[in-house]
Design a protein around this motif. Structure first.
Motif, PDB file in Angstrom:
ATOM      1  N   LYS A  41      37.469   7.696  15.999  1.00  0.00           N
ATOM      2  CA  LYS A  41      37.271   8.144  17.379  1.00  0.00           C
ATOM      3  C   LYS A  41      38.501   8.920  17.827  1.00  0.00           C
ATOM      4  CE  LYS A  41      38.890   3.963  19.725  1.00  0.00           C
ATOM      5  NZ  LYS A  41      38.533   2.893  20.644  1.00  0.00           N
ATOM      6  N   ARG A  42      38.401   9.491  19.007  1.00  0.00           N
ATOM      7  CA  ARG A  42      39.519  10.260  19.561  1.00  0.00           C
ATOM      8  C   ARG A  42      40.008   9.590  20.839  1.00  0.00           C
ATOM      9  NH1 ARG A  42      36.436  15.953  19.467  1.00  0.00           N
ATOM     10  NH2 ARG A  42      38.058  16.655  20.891  1.00  0.00           N
ATOM     11  N   TRP A  43      41.290   9.755  21.088  1.00  0.00           N
ATOM     12  CA  TRP A  43      41.929   9.310  22.324  1.00  0.00           C
ATOM     13  C   TRP A  43      42.082  10.576  23.163  1.00  0.00           C
ATOM     14  CZ3 TRP A  43      43.016   4.785  24.581  1.00  0.00           C
ATOM     15  CH2 TRP A  43      43.983   4.743  25.584  1.00  0.00           C
ATOM     16  N   VAL A  44      41.191  10.746  24.148  1.00  0.00           N
ATOM     17  CA  VAL A  44      41.145  11.974  24.935  1.00  0.00           C
ATOM     18  C   VAL A  44      41.453  11.632  26.391  1.00  0.00           C
ATOM     19  CG1 VAL A  44      39.756  13.937  25.672  1.00  0.00           C
ATOM     20  CG2 VAL A  44      39.458  12.997  23.363  1.00  0.00           C
ATOM     21  N   ILE A  45      42.537  12.200  26.891  1.00  0.00           N
ATOM     22  CA  ILE A  45      42.974  11.955  28.267  1.00  0.00           C
ATOM     23  C   ILE A  45      42.965  13.274  29.033  1.00  0.00           C
ATOM     24  CG2 ILE A  45      44.905  11.218  29.734  1.00  0.00           C
ATOM     25  CD1 ILE A  45      43.875   8.915  28.120  1.00  0.00           C
TER      26      ILE A  45
END
Length: 134
Positions: A41-45
């Motif tokens: 998964k991605r950590w998208v902020i």
């Protein structure tokens, strides 16, 4: 004790379409987009430009149960509140970007407010407080 809410997780269908909406339509800044291979998964902020407060963690739904909440994280109520220092500037920019408003601008005792939908249908207030509220 000194605590703040750092992020609010917003369940999304797809990282890239969500980034496109929040960055290119709402004018937010992409703070981080990191791949996490151990969890695939991605950590998208993302957050409003110039803000140092709470940000959104765009969290891709990973199962059918989570997918059911995309666009309805608050049961049909306004879910998030985007405070602005210039309501009419931001409202015009959002209309120009194709943002769908479901309640037109209204003057209230606390300021000016209108309700819009994000790309999934979550409801947001665009609000300029005039009564000193944070």
């Amino acid at each position: 004790m000194n605590q703040v809410i750092a992020h609010i997780a917003l369940v999304v269908r797809d990282y890239d379409e969500a980034i496109d909406f929040y960055v290119n339509k709402l004018g937010f800044e992409l703070v981080e987009d990191s791949y996490q291979p151990e969890q695939d998964k991605r950590w998208v902020i993302v957050r409003p430009r110039g803000s140092r407060g709470t940000s959104l963690l765009l969290a891709r739904a990973s199962n059918a149960h989570q997918e059911a909440f995309i666009g309805d994280q608050a049961g049909g109520r306004v879910f998030l509140f985007l405070r602005t220092d210039d309501f009419w500037r931001d409202h015009a920019a959002m209309v120009d970007a194709g943002i769908a408003f479901v309640r037109e601008p209204k003057q209230t005792d606390y300021g000016i407010v209108a309700v819009f939908k994000d790309l999934y249908g979550n409801l947001w207030d665009l609000v300029q407080f005039t009564d000193g509220r944070p």
